[in-house]
Design an enzyme around this catalytic site. Sequence first.
Site, PDB file in Angstrom:
ATOM      1  CB  THR A  87      -0.943   0.015   1.205  1.00 44.10           C
ATOM      2  OG1 THR A  87      -0.168  -0.113   2.399  1.00 44.10           O
ATOM      3  CG2 THR A  87      -1.924  -1.147   1.145  1.00 44.10           C
ATOM      4  CB  CYS A 113       0.416   4.934   3.683  1.00 45.09           C
ATOM      5  SG  CYS A 113       0.656   6.214   4.867  1.00 45.09           S
ATOM      6  CB  CYS A 114       2.612   0.228   4.256  1.00 43.29           C
ATOM      7  SG  CYS A 114       0.977   0.229   5.033  1.00 43.29           S
ATOM      8  CB  SER A 115       5.161   0.928  -0.227  1.00 38.24           C
ATOM      9  OG  SER A 115       4.472  -0.289  -0.182  1.00 38.24           O
TER      10      SER A 115
END
Lengths: 173, 196
Positions: free
Chosen positions: A56, A58-60
Site C-alpha cells: 500500500t 503509505c506503508c511502502s
Amino acid sequence: MQPDGILKDGHFYGFWCGDKLPNVYLHENTPDSKVNISELAAGKKVIIVGVPGAFTPCCSKDYVPDFISDCGKYKSKGVDEIVCISVNDPYVMAAWGKDLNAGGKVRMLADGNGAFTKALGLEKDFTDTLGTSSSRCKRFSMYAEDGVVKKLFVEPDGHSVTCSKSENLLSQL
Amino acid sequence: MAVNPTSKILSKVVNSRVGLNFLANGRKYIHVTSAVTMPVKSGDKLPSVDLYENSPASKVNIAELTARKKVIIFGVPGAFTPGCSKTHLPGYVSDFDKFKSKGVDEIVCVSVNDPFVMAAWGKEHSADGKVRMLADTNGAFTKAMDLEKDLTGPLGSIRCQRFSMLVEDGVVKTANVEPDGTGLTCSLSNSLLSQL
C-alpha cells in the site's frame, strides 16, 4: 496500564504495555516456514511494526522504509530484531520485503489469517480505504523486551503515520 | 465404454465427480467423490461484478469490460505465489502478441488479492500494456463464478481456483479449470492458444 501514544475518544486497545506477546505463529517467506512470535521475542529486545497492507502506498513509501533505514540506530540501542507484520500471505510479504530491500534489516512476517492481529486486539475494517471486507491490522509499532511489551504506539485512526513512526519510537528507547 | 445412465444423473449433483473403478476381481463400481467441479462452462454469461485496478478507487466491471470484445481471463490462487509467478502469469505476458493475432482484444488476470498487491505483481512481471491485473479483493467474482478454493491453510483465505477462459461479448466460449484448482496444466497460456 494504558498503551503509549495518542488515545482518541478514550478507546482502549486490547493490548497494553506490560502485556506478554501472544503465543501465535506467523509465517516467513512460505506457508511452511512458521515463526512463533513469543519464541522469537524471548530473551531479546525486539521491535514489531504492524501495517494495514503490503504494497500500500503509505506503508511502502516511507513507513516501513524508515524502519529499514533506521536499523543501524536500533541496533546501537541494543535492539536484536525488527519485525514487520501484516495480514497478507507469506509470498506477498516476502515479495514486498524484497521490493523494499528489507533483507537482513527487517523480517517480514505474514499474519495470513490475522491471528496475531486479533490476539493484539488491533483489527480494523479497512473497507473504505482498501476495499477489503476482512480485517487488517491497525498501524502500530512496539518495543518488547523478553516478550513483554514496553512501548506501544497505535495510530488512533489505524492508518495514518503519526505516533507509530520510526523516528518517534527511536526517541523513546 | 458406454456411459452409465446413473453417472449421467450423479454428474449433475453439486460438487460431485463420478468415476469408474475396477476391483481386482474385475467387477466395476461407480464412486462419487467430492472433487472440484467445473462450474464455469461454455455458454455462461459473465456476472456483473466489480474488480479493482491499481487502487480501491478504480473499479472495473467485468461484464462491461467484456461487452462486444474478445477477452481472455485467467485466474490464479495468489499473486506472488511460486506457480502463478514462475509459469502462469509470465506465459500470458509473453504470448500477448499471439493472442492479439488471433483477434483477442484484452487479457485479464484475476486473483483474490487487493489492488495494490495485484499492481505490484503485474509490475514485477512487466505486465503493463499486456495483461490487466484486476483485483477480486473480496472474492466476489470468484464466488459468482463458483470458483472458490479454500486456501486458508497456506494463504490465509478463500482464493480462486486456477482457470483460463475465452469470453466473447460477455459470454464464455471456452473454460479451462485446473482439476485440483492449483495445478499448471489446462489453464496455461499455450493450452488456451491452441483452443483459439
